[in-house]
Design an enzyme around this catalytic site. Structure first.
Site, short mmCIF file in Angstrom:
data_model
loop_
_atom_site.label_atom_id
_atom_site.label_comp_id
_atom_site.label_asym_id
_atom_site.label_seq_id
_atom_site.Cartn_x
_atom_site.Cartn_y
_atom_site.Cartn_z
CG HIS A 58 -1.82 1.12 1.38
ND1 HIS A 58 -1.84 1.94 2.48
CD2 HIS A 58 -2.77 1.59 0.54
CE1 HIS A 58 -2.78 2.86 2.34
NE2 HIS A 58 -3.36 2.67 1.15
NE ARG A 59 -1.82 5.76 1.56
CZ ARG A 59 -2.27 6.45 2.59
NH1 ARG A 59 -1.44 7.22 3.29
NH2 ARG A 59 -3.55 6.40 2.94
CD GLU A 85 -2.96 2.33 -3.26
OE1 GLU A 85 -3.98 3.02 -3.39
OE2 GLU A 85 -2.00 2.69 -2.53
CG ASP A 87 -2.82 7.12 -3.43
OD1 ASP A 87 -3.88 6.51 -3.52
OD2 ASP A 87 -2.00 6.95 -2.50
CG HIS A 100 -3.07 9.32 0.47
ND1 HIS A 100 -3.72 10.10 1.42
CD2 HIS A 100 -3.88 8.27 0.22
CE1 HIS A 100 -4.87 9.52 1.73
NE2 HIS A 100 -4.99 8.41 1.03
CD GLU A 168 -7.07 5.77 -4.25
OE1 GLU A 168 -6.35 5.12 -3.48
OE2 GLU A 168 -7.92 6.59 -3.88
CE LYS A 170 -6.13 8.98 -2.60
NZ LYS A 170 -7.05 8.09 -1.82
CG ASP A 297 0.41 0.83 5.42
OD1 ASP A 297 -0.05 1.03 4.28
OD2 ASP A 297 -0.02 1.40 6.46
O1 G3P Z 1 -5.93 0.85 -2.27
C1 G3P Z 1 -6.78 1.16 -1.24
C2 G3P Z 1 -6.43 2.40 -0.51
O2 G3P Z 1 -5.28 2.98 -1.04
C3 G3P Z 1 -7.50 3.39 -0.48
O3 G3P Z 1 -7.33 4.29 0.54
O4 G3P Z 1 -6.78 6.48 1.43
O5 G3P Z 1 -5.00 4.78 1.25
O6 G3P Z 1 -5.85 5.88 -0.78
P1 G3P Z 1 -6.19 5.42 0.61
CA CA Z 2 -4.57 4.73 -2.38
#
Ligand code: G3P
Ligand code: CA
Length: 308
Positions: A58-59, A85, A87, A100, A168, A170, A297
């Site tokens: 994640h990120r 992942e 953004d 993000h 993503e 955003k 994460d």
């Molecule tokens: O991939 C899911 C997640 O990234 C969505 O929430 O706020 O971390 O972008 P956020």
């Molecule tokens: Ca995200």
């Protein structure tokens, strides 16, 4: 055909049967059948049922390096995590960068560098200005000087690392036309030359209209909707989304089953990727609910929990 799609291979723009394609016949492909079928050993390129959920950093591996930086992608690679992942947003001068928040102050030193520019919105800064920012020191001194990457830089780093991307969009409402621009960038860097949808790239958003736009512009690209639509509406989302990706707290086994019972735009059962799962016990619980993917994460924590 738009300017953004003008250079794309024709097969990308239509719902062409994947089995009729030969990657070696495609112009400029950067993803051979050999690499397409050779996911890193500890991950899977897809999430076939029975093999456990796919794990997504994640990120980047943002528990180990500053989120959405090249260092975070590298940290995921060091943890043998193929899927990352991140953004994407757009600068004032139209460049695609990874962040993000829609403001720069949480994850960079923008308040020091540009003290008079509150509220420090991404869309108020040029790329040259953002290039002056430190996006690493807030996380730790080892990452001082780490920059905010462009999408192009991130794509190239993932390619070098043999990684895959869950991208993503955003706040796409703030950036009209960003879907075309993202797809153009992905196409220019070889990220749309896939063997089959979803093997290397998925585009997702909380904004259903944006996900639908991505699907309409590039029907072969796998897409995901972030959220938990009512079961009665899942079939509507399945017109343009291959994944329904809820917060872990919103999941039930019945919901996962209901989503997976519907076929998406590529004729396959919808998938469920859940986020953000940073605890081993929670990873075990959501895996038992039958999810196809777990976004974390700390991907090594999830992997260890699932292995045990
Ligand atoms: O991939 C899911 C997640 O990234 C969505 O929430 O706020 O971390 O972008 P956020
Ligand atoms: Ca995200």
């Amino acid at each position: 055909m738009s300017y953004a799609t003008a250079g794309w291979p024709g097969w990308l723009l239509g719902a062409v049967a994947v089995t009729a394609l030969s990657v070696s016949e495609l112009p400029g492909h950067g993803f051979s059948p050999a690499t397409a079928s050779a996911a890193p050993a500890s991950t899977a390129a897809a999430s076939p049922r029975g093999q456990g959920p796919l794990i997504v950093a994640h990120r980047g591996a943002s528990g180990h390096a500053p989120e959405n930086t090249l260092a975070a992608a590298d940290a995921a690679a060091e943890l043998d995590t193929a899927w990352v992942e991140t953004d994407v947003q757009r600068t004032r001068d139209g460049e695609l960068i990874l962040l993000h928040d829609t403001t720069l102050n949480r994850t960079t030193d923008v308040e020091e560098v540009f003290p008079d520019r509150a509220p420090w919105r991404v869309s108020d800064f040029t790329l040259a200005e953002i290039d002056r920012l430190d996006a690493g020191s807030w996380f730790g001194p080892d990452f001082a000087g780490e920059g905010v990457p462009t999408l192009a830089e991130f794509l190239d780093r993932l390619s070098a690392n043999d990684q895959r991307l869950l991208l993503e969009l955003k706040s796409p409402d703030d950036y009209p036309g960003i879907e075309e621009e993202i797809l153009a960038e992905l196409g220019e860097r070889g990220w749309l030359d896939e063997w089959y949808p979803g093997q290397r790239l998925v585009l997702q958003s909380f904004d259903a209209a944006s996900v639908r736009t991505v699907h309409e512009l590039a029907p072969r690209v796998e897409t995901g909707f972030l959220g938990t639509p009512p079961v009665a509406e899942i079939a509507d989302y399945a017109e343009f989304a291959d994944q329904i990706n809820p917060r872990h707290a919103d999941l039930t086994a019945a919901y996962v089953e209901s989503v997976q019972a519907v076929r998406g735009p590529h004729g396959r059962p919808l998938k469920v990727y859940t986020w953000t799962v940073n605890d081993g016990a929670l990873a075990t619980r959501v895996a038992e609910l039958g999810v196809d993917g777990i976004i974390s994460d700390v991907p090594e924590v999830v992997r260890a929990a699932l292995a045990s």
